[in-house]
Motif scaffolding. Structure first.
Motif, mmCIF file in Angstrom:
data_model
loop_
_atom_site.group_PDB
_atom_site.id
_atom_site.type_symbol
_atom_site.label_atom_id
_atom_site.label_comp_id
_atom_site.label_asym_id
_atom_site.label_seq_id
_atom_site.Cartn_x
_atom_site.Cartn_y
_atom_site.Cartn_z
ATOM 1 N N ARG A 51 0.784 -1.156 -0.023
ATOM 2 C CA ARG A 51 0.031 -0.034 -0.221
ATOM 3 C C ARG A 51 0.716 1.128 -0.033
ATOM 4 N NH1 ARG A 51 -5.264 -1.592 1.171
ATOM 5 N NH2 ARG A 51 -5.563 -3.774 0.314
ATOM 6 N N TYR A 52 0.282 2.192 -0.102
ATOM 7 C CA TYR A 52 0.938 3.716 -0.422
ATOM 8 C C TYR A 52 1.607 4.240 0.768
ATOM 9 C CZ TYR A 52 -3.838 5.059 1.102
ATOM 10 O OH TYR A 52 -5.124 5.266 1.907
ATOM 11 N N GLU A 53 2.698 5.005 0.581
ATOM 12 C CA GLU A 53 3.185 5.815 1.776
ATOM 13 C C GLU A 53 2.165 6.586 2.302
ATOM 14 O OE1 GLU A 53 6.867 7.697 0.349
ATOM 15 O OE2 GLU A 53 7.774 5.693 -0.220
ATOM 16 N N GLY A 54 2.488 6.927 3.996
ATOM 17 C CA GLY A 54 1.678 7.796 4.402
ATOM 18 C C GLY A 54 0.195 7.152 5.011
ATOM 19 N N LEU A 55 0.048 5.833 4.464
ATOM 20 C CA LEU A 55 -1.122 5.161 4.955
ATOM 21 C C LEU A 55 -1.159 5.021 6.538
ATOM 22 C CD1 LEU A 55 -3.772 3.429 4.251
ATOM 23 C CD2 LEU A 55 -2.239 1.581 4.281
ATOM 24 N N ARG A 56 -2.370 5.172 7.123
ATOM 25 C CA ARG A 56 -2.357 5.048 8.393
ATOM 26 C C ARG A 56 -3.589 4.267 8.726
ATOM 27 N NH1 ARG A 56 1.442 8.341 11.090
ATOM 28 N NH2 ARG A 56 0.626 7.530 13.028
ATOM 29 N N LEU A 57 -3.530 3.504 9.660
ATOM 30 C CA LEU A 57 -4.857 2.764 10.167
ATOM 31 C C LEU A 57 -6.022 3.900 10.593
ATOM 32 C CD1 LEU A 57 -2.849 0.551 10.441
ATOM 33 C CD2 LEU A 57 -4.386 -0.333 12.379
ATOM 34 N N ASN A 58 -7.318 3.689 10.357
ATOM 35 C CA ASN A 58 -8.222 4.657 10.600
ATOM 36 C C ASN A 58 -8.690 4.233 11.942
ATOM 37 O OD1 ASN A 58 -8.221 6.018 8.382
ATOM 38 N ND2 ASN A 58 -9.388 4.869 7.401
ATOM 39 N N ILE A 155 -4.523 3.919 -13.603
ATOM 40 C CA ILE A 155 -4.005 2.986 -12.696
ATOM 41 C C ILE A 155 -5.015 2.795 -11.711
ATOM 42 C CG2 ILE A 155 -1.549 3.403 -12.878
ATOM 43 C CD1 ILE A 155 -1.805 4.693 -9.932
ATOM 44 N N HIS A 156 -5.157 1.610 -10.795
ATOM 45 C CA HIS A 156 -5.927 1.398 -9.743
ATOM 46 C C HIS A 156 -5.290 2.077 -8.556
ATOM 47 C CE1 HIS A 156 -8.375 -0.681 -6.560
ATOM 48 N NE2 HIS A 156 -9.206 -0.710 -7.258
ATOM 49 N N ALA A 157 -5.918 2.405 -7.444
ATOM 50 C CA ALA A 157 -5.405 2.640 -6.190
ATOM 51 C C ALA A 157 -4.451 1.981 -5.565
ATOM 52 C CB ALA A 157 -6.511 3.208 -5.439
ATOM 53 N N VAL A 178 -13.190 5.934 1.021
ATOM 54 C CA VAL A 178 -11.898 5.887 2.167
ATOM 55 C C VAL A 178 -10.319 6.216 1.462
ATOM 56 C CG1 VAL A 178 -10.587 4.539 3.897
ATOM 57 C CG2 VAL A 178 -13.311 4.389 3.495
ATOM 58 N N SER A 179 -10.221 5.576 0.337
ATOM 59 C CA SER A 179 -8.700 5.590 -0.128
ATOM 60 C C SER A 179 -8.646 6.884 -1.046
ATOM 61 C CB SER A 179 -8.484 4.145 -0.918
ATOM 62 O OG SER A 179 -8.228 3.176 -0.194
ATOM 63 N N GLY A 180 -9.928 7.127 -1.922
ATOM 64 C CA GLY A 180 -9.941 8.069 -2.786
ATOM 65 C C GLY A 180 -9.576 9.431 -2.195
ATOM 66 N N SER A 181 -10.463 9.708 -1.156
ATOM 67 C CA SER A 181 -10.265 11.121 -0.491
ATOM 68 C C SER A 181 -8.882 11.157 0.024
ATOM 69 C CB SER A 181 -11.232 11.116 0.636
ATOM 70 O OG SER A 181 -11.304 10.219 1.913
ATOM 71 N N GLU A 182 -8.309 10.395 0.638
ATOM 72 C CA GLU A 182 -6.977 10.211 1.185
ATOM 73 C C GLU A 182 -5.876 10.547 0.048
ATOM 74 O OE1 GLU A 182 -4.823 8.617 5.093
ATOM 75 O OE2 GLU A 182 -5.090 6.895 3.637
ATOM 76 N N VAL A 310 -5.148 9.099 -14.157
ATOM 77 C CA VAL A 310 -6.725 9.016 -13.691
ATOM 78 C C VAL A 310 -6.189 7.583 -12.597
ATOM 79 C CG1 VAL A 310 -8.599 7.932 -13.740
ATOM 80 C CG2 VAL A 310 -7.870 9.186 -15.600
ATOM 81 N N ILE A 311 -6.476 7.917 -11.588
ATOM 82 C CA ILE A 311 -6.332 6.701 -10.378
ATOM 83 C C ILE A 311 -7.755 6.414 -9.898
ATOM 84 C CG2 ILE A 311 -5.177 6.400 -8.104
ATOM 85 C CD1 ILE A 311 -3.430 8.766 -8.724
ATOM 86 N N ALA A 312 -7.983 5.329 -10.165
ATOM 87 C CA ALA A 312 -9.401 4.596 -9.873
ATOM 88 C C ALA A 312 -9.404 4.029 -8.359
ATOM 89 C CB ALA A 312 -9.622 3.395 -10.906
ATOM 90 N N ALA A 313 -9.855 4.712 -7.515
ATOM 91 C CA ALA A 313 -10.109 4.241 -6.075
ATOM 92 C C ALA A 313 -11.443 3.734 -6.101
ATOM 93 C CB ALA A 313 -9.850 5.352 -4.940
ATOM 94 N N THR A 314 -11.464 2.407 -6.728
ATOM 95 C CA THR A 314 -12.965 2.101 -6.965
ATOM 96 C C THR A 314 -13.035 0.650 -6.188
ATOM 97 O OG1 THR A 314 -12.144 1.214 -8.878
ATOM 98 C CG2 THR A 314 -13.547 3.083 -9.037
ATOM 99 N N GLY A 315 -12.348 0.488 -5.271
ATOM 100 C CA GLY A 315 -12.641 -0.641 -4.116
ATOM 101 C C GLY A 315 -12.017 -2.004 -4.489
ATOM 102 N N TYR A 316 -12.264 -2.881 -3.787
ATOM 103 C CA TYR A 316 -11.755 -4.404 -4.068
ATOM 104 C C TYR A 316 -12.791 -5.658 -4.132
ATOM 105 C CZ TYR A 316 -7.380 -2.104 -2.871
ATOM 106 O OH TYR A 316 -6.238 -1.112 -2.957
ATOM 107 N N ARG A 317 -12.416 -6.583 -4.671
ATOM 108 C CA ARG A 317 -13.009 -7.676 -4.451
ATOM 109 C C ARG A 317 -12.618 -8.768 -3.325
ATOM 110 N NH1 ARG A 317 -13.009 -6.844 -10.054
ATOM 111 N NH2 ARG A 317 -15.319 -6.474 -10.976
ATOM 112 N N ARG A 318 -13.497 -9.650 -3.001
ATOM 113 C CA ARG A 318 -12.875 -10.473 -1.828
ATOM 114 C C ARG A 318 -12.294 -11.630 -2.655
ATOM 115 N NH1 ARG A 318 -15.937 -7.233 -1.008
ATOM 116 N NH2 ARG A 318 -14.032 -6.300 -1.246
ATOM 117 N N GLY A 319 -12.636 -11.982 -3.832
ATOM 118 C CA GLY A 319 -11.749 -13.093 -4.742
ATOM 119 C C GLY A 319 -11.767 -14.463 -4.336
#
Length: 387
Positions: A51-58, A155-157, A178-182, A310-319
């Motif tokens: 994950r990206y630099e600067g990420l913190r737990l919420n 790219i995806h986020a 959550v990710s897009g705003s950050e 364009v950075i798509a912060a469009t979520g994830y699937r469980r897979g």
């Protein structure tokens, strides 16, 4: 592991070495169940490392601690990505969790009173299986018309690392969740030439702290409130905290905070500077993305913009479909029908940990569900005639 298939020196396997997998293994071992964790990568907490630099737990450190090893004084704040990875490494060492790396569990099949796991290194059979491969496992990229021919960068986020490559560039972030705003906030502070956020559904927004006091603990109470009451309280709180954001392109969300979490499985955006940047004009809110046409991004209001990236912060699937989809244990949205200590009647001795969606955050619930799962396994073992 026997590469030709067969038994393994463990009574249970856990799929995944993230927080959910490590907690599950630790609680099983505490219950006297020989356990082996199978991890597809070559290290613990692989998803966090990517994950990206600067990420913190919420969620606060003490609310995120996993069972059997408290974070102590070190993580009383909101832990950074690096601090959380360090904690999980220490957690695994403390509990002496056995992990086999570079082994992905690809499919599970019932085999009498046991489970046969087909893995990237052969197959094995065990009595109990815990699936803990993570809630955000597979990036979800919308199938926008024309996206493959877009002249800019798309790219995806999940691929974003830091703001440096976007200095001086025109960037469009898709989604203010959550990710897009950050990410939009990081880009706006990282000298990007222009930052816009495409929004289809306005997000619920909560502040990380209010008057210097973290509000995360209040989410535990909200988890237990009727949705209508929780939604109303949250709406008042958002208005008092941020004011009316409609003039900036962020009207009141169509669904309240608690209802959104429970029905849509969508958590709130956690503000740590995003709203202020929007009000100062450092971030512009635009309509949702409809399609791509060469260098143009066509928005839902008919306007066209030409971002460099364009950075798509469009979520994830469980897979989980390749692993257990054939067993009939998943919901239409790909989530397990049962979690924690519960078992599906079609899949005895198969458990899922790490798939609960709660306003108070996933890590707190992982701690609860790992313990419930281990207690359920203990009871199942006592029912065996040879135990």
């Amino acid at each position: 592991m026997n590469p030709r298939g067969g038994d393994v020196d463990a009574e249970a396997i856990v799929c995944g070495a993230g927080a959910a997998g490590l907690s599950s293994a630790a609680m099983l071992q505490r219950a006297g169940v020989q356990t082996l964790v199978l991890e597809r990568s070559d290290q613990i907490a692989a998803s966090w490392r990517s994950r990206y630099e600067g990420l913190r737990l919420n969620t606060l450190g003490w609310m995120s601690t996993q069972p059997g090893y408290h974070v102590g004084r070190r993580l009383r704040h909101f832990p950074s990505r690096e601090e959380w990875i360090d904690y999980l490494e220490r957690y695994a060492k403390h509990h002496r969790v056995r992990i086999q790396y570079q082994t992905e569990v690809e499919r599970l099949e019932p085999d009498g009173d046991r489970w046969r796991a087909a893995t990237s290194n052969g197959s094995l059979t065990v009595r109990f299986v815990v699936v803990a491969t993570g809630y955000d496992r597979q990036p979800r990229m919308p199938a926008w018309p024309g996206r493959d021919a877009f002249a800019g960068e798309l790219i995806h986020a999940a691929e974003y690392r830091d703001a440096a490559p976007y200095r001086g560039r025109d960037v469009l972030v898709v989604s203010a969740g959550v990710s897009g705003s950050e990410l939009a906030y990081f880009l706006s502070q990282g000298n990007s030439g222009r930052v816009r956020v495409a929004v289809r559904t306005p997000p619920n927004i909560v502040s990380r702290c209010r008057f210097g006091v973290p509000i995360n603990p209040a989410a535990v109470i909200a988890d237990h409130l009727p949705a209508a009451i929780g939604d109303r309280i949250a709406a008042v709180g958002q208005r008092l905290t941020f004011g009316d954001l409609s003039p900036y392109g962020l009207p009141r969300p169509p669904m309240g905070l608690v209802s959104s979490v429970r029905e849509r499985r969508v958590g709130p955006a956690v503000d740590d500077g995003f709203v202020g940047a929007v009000k100062r004009g450092e971030i512009e809110i635009v309509a949702a993305v409809e399609r791509f046409e060469g260098p143009d991004v066509v928005l839902a209001d008919g306007s066209r913009i030409q971002p460099d990236a364009v950075i798509a912060a469009t979520g994830y699937r469980r897979g989980l479909e390749p692993l257990v989809g054939h067993l009939g244990v998943l919901r239409e949205n790909g989530e397990p029908q049962v979690i924690g200590g519960a078992i599906h009647p079609r899949a005895p001795r198969l458990y899922f940990v790490g798939y609960a969606v709660r306003l108070s955050g996933p890590l707190r619930r992982i701690r609860i569900d790992a313990r419930r799962m281990a207690r359920a396994v203990e009871k199942a073992r006592r029912r065996r005639p040879d135990q």
